[in-house]
Design a protein around this motif. Structure first.
Motif, PDB file in Angstrom:
ATOM      1  N   LEU A 118      96.622  -6.742 -72.383  1.00 19.49           N
ATOM      2  CA  LEU A 118      95.760  -7.082 -73.478  1.00 19.49           C
ATOM      3  C   LEU A 118      95.913  -8.150 -74.250  1.00 19.49           C
ATOM      4  N   TRP A 119      94.765  -8.749 -74.604  1.00 18.12           N
ATOM      5  CA  TRP A 119      94.690  -9.973 -75.128  1.00 18.12           C
ATOM      6  C   TRP A 119      93.701  -9.838 -76.543  1.00 18.12           C
ATOM      7  N   ILE A 120      93.815 -10.660 -77.298  1.00 21.51           N
ATOM      8  CA  ILE A 120      93.170 -10.421 -78.902  1.00 21.51           C
ATOM      9  C   ILE A 120      92.602 -11.689 -79.411  1.00 21.51           C
ATOM     10  N   VAL A 121      91.649 -11.747 -79.743  1.00 24.71           N
ATOM     11  CA  VAL A 121      90.839 -13.102 -80.191  1.00 24.71           C
ATOM     12  C   VAL A 121      90.672 -12.752 -81.682  1.00 24.71           C
ATOM     13  N   LYS A 122      91.315 -13.526 -82.587  1.00 28.21           N
ATOM     14  CA  LYS A 122      91.030 -13.654 -83.992  1.00 28.21           C
ATOM     15  C   LYS A 122      89.745 -14.562 -84.355  1.00 28.21           C
ATOM     16  N   LEU A 123      89.095 -13.909 -84.730  1.00 25.04           N
ATOM     17  CA  LEU A 123      87.893 -14.634 -84.879  1.00 25.04           C
ATOM     18  C   LEU A 123      87.812 -15.658 -85.909  1.00 25.04           C
ATOM     19  N   THR A 124      87.369 -16.757 -85.897  1.00 27.30           N
ATOM     20  CA  THR A 124      87.328 -17.840 -86.879  1.00 27.30           C
ATOM     21  C   THR A 124      86.071 -18.100 -87.262  1.00 27.30           C
ATOM     22  N   HIS A 125      85.015 -18.076 -86.435  1.00 26.64           N
ATOM     23  CA  HIS A 125      83.207 -18.339 -86.723  1.00 26.64           C
ATOM     24  C   HIS A 125      82.641 -17.403 -85.940  1.00 26.64           C
ATOM     25  N   ILE A 126      81.708 -16.866 -86.629  1.00 24.85           N
ATOM     26  CA  ILE A 126      80.799 -15.924 -86.054  1.00 24.85           C
ATOM     27  C   ILE A 126      79.288 -15.930 -86.586  1.00 24.85           C
ATOM     28  N   LYS A 127      78.473 -16.161 -85.572  1.00 23.29           N
ATOM     29  CA  LYS A 127      77.119 -16.443 -85.833  1.00 23.29           C
ATOM     30  C   LYS A 127      76.225 -15.355 -85.227  1.00 23.29           C
ATOM     31  N   MET A 128      75.800 -14.535 -86.221  1.00 23.48           N
ATOM     32  CA  MET A 128      74.721 -13.407 -85.541  1.00 23.48           C
ATOM     33  C   MET A 128      72.991 -13.718 -85.784  1.00 23.48           C
ATOM     34  N   THR A 129      72.625 -13.740 -84.741  1.00 24.28           N
ATOM     35  CA  THR A 129      71.103 -13.949 -84.731  1.00 24.28           C
ATOM     36  C   THR A 129      70.477 -12.436 -84.745  1.00 24.28           C
ATOM     37  N   ASP A 130      69.772 -12.135 -85.503  1.00 23.35           N
ATOM     38  CA  ASP A 130      68.872 -10.873 -85.873  1.00 23.35           C
ATOM     39  C   ASP A 130      67.457 -11.241 -86.128  1.00 23.35           C
ATOM     40  N   ASN A 131      66.647 -11.144 -84.957  1.00 25.41           N
ATOM     41  CA  ASN A 131      65.148 -11.395 -85.084  1.00 25.41           C
ATOM     42  C   ASN A 131      64.498 -10.230 -85.905  1.00 25.41           C
ATOM     43  N   ARG A 132      65.099  -9.126 -86.077  1.00 20.97           N
ATOM     44  CA  ARG A 132      64.543  -7.992 -86.870  1.00 20.97           C
ATOM     45  C   ARG A 132      64.418  -8.356 -88.472  1.00 20.97           C
ATOM     46  N   LEU A 133      65.150  -9.557 -88.980  1.00 21.37           N
ATOM     47  CA  LEU A 133      65.217  -9.867 -90.226  1.00 21.37           C
ATOM     48  C   LEU A 133      64.278 -11.025 -90.288  1.00 21.37           C
ATOM     49  N   GLY A 134      63.768 -11.431 -89.368  1.00 22.64           N
ATOM     50  CA  GLY A 134      62.763 -12.619 -89.340  1.00 22.64           C
ATOM     51  C   GLY A 134      63.173 -13.454 -88.313  1.00 22.64           C
ATOM     52  N   PHE A 135      62.256 -14.380 -87.697  1.00 21.05           N
ATOM     53  CA  PHE A 135      62.570 -14.978 -86.368  1.00 21.05           C
ATOM     54  C   PHE A 135      63.402 -15.833 -86.643  1.00 21.05           C
ATOM     55  N   GLY A 136      64.426 -15.823 -85.854  1.00 23.34           N
ATOM     56  CA  GLY A 136      65.745 -16.780 -85.788  1.00 23.34           C
ATOM     57  C   GLY A 136      66.873 -16.509 -86.871  1.00 23.34           C
ATOM     58  N   LYS A 137      66.496 -15.596 -87.701  1.00 25.69           N
ATOM     59  CA  LYS A 137      67.457 -15.448 -88.679  1.00 25.69           C
ATOM     60  C   LYS A 137      68.911 -15.283 -88.399  1.00 25.69           C
ATOM     61  N   LYS A 138      69.659 -15.894 -89.220  1.00 19.72           N
ATOM     62  CA  LYS A 138      71.086 -16.086 -88.737  1.00 19.72           C
ATOM     63  C   LYS A 138      71.972 -15.409 -89.806  1.00 19.72           C
ATOM     64  N   LEU A 139      72.975 -14.835 -89.625  1.00 22.44           N
ATOM     65  CA  LEU A 139      74.232 -14.347 -90.306  1.00 22.44           C
ATOM     66  C   LEU A 139      75.332 -15.232 -90.087  1.00 22.44           C
ATOM     67  N   ILE A 140      75.962 -15.928 -90.898  1.00 23.65           N
ATOM     68  CA  ILE A 140      76.997 -16.756 -90.750  1.00 23.65           C
ATOM     69  C   ILE A 140      78.223 -16.274 -91.378  1.00 23.65           C
ATOM     70  N   TRP A 141      79.679 -16.345 -90.626  1.00 23.58           N
ATOM     71  CA  TRP A 141      80.632 -16.083 -91.141  1.00 23.58           C
ATOM     72  C   TRP A 141      81.623 -17.206 -90.635  1.00 23.58           C
ATOM     73  N   LYS A 142      82.488 -17.574 -91.440  1.00 25.33           N
ATOM     74  CA  LYS A 142      83.615 -18.553 -91.092  1.00 25.33           C
ATOM     75  C   LYS A 142      84.916 -18.245 -91.995  1.00 25.33           C
ATOM     76  N   SER A 143      86.091 -18.319 -91.130  1.00 26.70           N
ATOM     77  CA  SER A 143      87.431 -17.997 -91.840  1.00 26.70           C
ATOM     78  C   SER A 143      87.548 -19.248 -92.828  1.00 26.70           C
ATOM     79  N   ASP A 144      88.393 -18.975 -93.744  1.00 23.84           N
ATOM     80  CA  ASP A 144      88.377 -20.201 -94.623  1.00 23.84           C
ATOM     81  C   ASP A 144      89.632 -21.094 -94.140  1.00 23.84           C
TER      82      ASP A 144
END
Length: 144
Positions: A118-144
């Protein structure tokens, strides 16, 4: 959106899917691989298994900083969704290993029959594209 709270749409997307692409780089040579994964919300991490003899398994040791993606395949532009991420990969130990193994085997019970690493990736940056929210709409999360 920055900070510790992750948008529930990101969590839901991670939970709904089960294959990620993970990218490594060593000596300025990129490589990627596809792996089954499970998302651990409490740790904001993805857990997957791969052998230590694979190219990406060897490269995790040299450079644990990785990137990856999880995507929804669709030909309909208005339904395009996907996640790109960065994080630090490691082999979980102790209590984290127990939680990672439990989560992974719950999602993929057949893995209990295999010799898994097993391996685990501790996420530090996430960018989600969701065109259902509008073309090219991004949701961004970054660790502090």
């Amino acid at each position: 959106m920055d900070g510790k709270i992750i948008d529930s749409r990101i969590v839901k997307f991670f939970r709904k899917h089960h294959v990620l692409t993970i990218a490594t780089t060593v000596n300025n040579e990129p490589w990627c691989a596809n792996c089954f994964y499970v998302y651990l919300e409490e740790e904001n991490s993805v857990v997957f298994t791969t052998g230590g003899d694979t190219r990406h398994g060897k490269e995790f040791i040299e450079n644990p900083f990785v990137a990856g993606s999880v995507v929804l395949e669709t030909m309909i532009i208005g339904k395009i969704r996907g996640i790109q991420f960065q994080g630090m990969v490691s082999e979980p130990e102790g209590d984290l290993l127990a939680r990672a193994k439990s989560g992974y085997l719950k999602r993929f019970p057949v893995a209990a029959l295999m010799d898994t690493r097993l391996w685990i990736v501790k996420l530090t940056h996430i960018k989600m594209t969701d065109n259902r929210l509008g073309f090219g709409k991004k949701l961004i999360w970054k660790s502090d």
